[in-house]
Design a protein around this motif. Sequence first.
Motif, PDB file in Angstrom:
ATOM      1  N   TRP A  99       0.988  -1.235  -0.138  1.00  0.00           N
ATOM      2  CA  TRP A  99       0.087  -0.102  -0.024  1.00  0.00           C
ATOM      3  C   TRP A  99       0.786   1.231  -0.119  1.00  0.00           C
ATOM      4  O   TRP A  99       2.176   1.234   0.458  1.00  0.00           O
ATOM      5  N   ALA A 138      -0.481   7.288  -6.316  1.00  0.00           N
ATOM      6  CA  ALA A 138      -1.242   6.030  -7.213  1.00  0.00           C
ATOM      7  C   ALA A 138      -1.401   6.868  -8.460  1.00  0.00           C
ATOM      8  O   ALA A 138      -1.253   7.988  -8.747  1.00  0.00           O
ATOM      9  N   PRO A 156      -6.252  -9.056  -3.164  1.00  0.00           N
ATOM     10  CA  PRO A 156      -6.797  -7.823  -2.732  1.00  0.00           C
ATOM     11  C   PRO A 156      -8.220  -7.826  -2.662  1.00  0.00           C
ATOM     12  O   PRO A 156      -9.079  -8.918  -3.134  1.00  0.00           O
ATOM     13  N   ASN A 205     -11.496  -2.862  -4.433  1.00  0.00           N
ATOM     14  CA  ASN A 205     -10.287  -2.108  -4.812  1.00  0.00           C
ATOM     15  C   ASN A 205      -9.901  -2.541  -6.290  1.00  0.00           C
ATOM     16  O   ASN A 205      -8.766  -3.018  -6.646  1.00  0.00           O
ATOM     17  N   ALA A 265      -6.378  -1.398  -7.713  1.00  0.00           N
ATOM     18  CA  ALA A 265      -5.334  -2.151  -7.102  1.00  0.00           C
ATOM     19  C   ALA A 265      -5.395  -3.503  -8.192  1.00  0.00           C
ATOM     20  O   ALA A 265      -4.173  -4.087  -8.449  1.00  0.00           O
ATOM     21  N   TYR A 307      -2.336  -4.884 -10.442  1.00  0.00           N
ATOM     22  CA  TYR A 307      -1.598  -6.297 -10.370  1.00  0.00           C
ATOM     23  C   TYR A 307      -1.812  -6.785 -11.635  1.00  0.00           C
ATOM     24  O   TYR A 307      -0.829  -7.429 -12.158  1.00  0.00           O
TER      25      TYR A 307
END
Length: 194
Positions: free
Chosen positions: A104, A111, A140, A144, A147, A151
């Motif tokens: 995180w 981000a 995750p 989210n 995220a 990935y």
Amino acid sequence: MTGKDRANRQIYIEKDGIALLYAEPSDRRFIYEMAFEEPEIWQSMLAKKDDFDWSELRDEEDHFFGSVPGKSKYLLIQYRGEIIGTISHTYNNGRIENLELDLWLRSEKYAGRGIGSAVITMLIDRLVEEYGIRTFIVRPWLKNARAVRAYEKCGFRRRKDFAPAEYYGRYLEQYGEGDYGRQETVNMVLEVDQ
């Protein structure tokens, strides 16, 4: 944490302006508090703040911290001299030997800039080189989406057939269902080619 603090820390990897520093035992509280610095960050990982309790880091096994290399570690992410987040890797001794990653960033301003993807890629490359483990998992929260997309950009694929008993050994009972339960955990796997 400033660049001055870096002098007291051992670098695990450094590349393209990003350094992964070994987290020390005294960093436990700092890592925990980073998760709650911005509501947008914790709300992307948790339904409510109480879903991540201080005891989870306070009571983490000692080998996750310190500058002795190992298959399970917490690392601090340093970008342009500032600590901007954390990434951990945990060794799972299931039938499919793997390392589980958890990352995180402490602020929205980091981000969407490719920093997380760069961190994941450089860490995986190093872990494959050091330990020969070629299977990596991330799990995750379904909510989210950012995220999950990040990935996927790193090569992780959703696995609907994910069987926790295949991936987890001693941690099966504790983490087999995922942090968000069966319905809300996205099981993602990356298998690095030989």
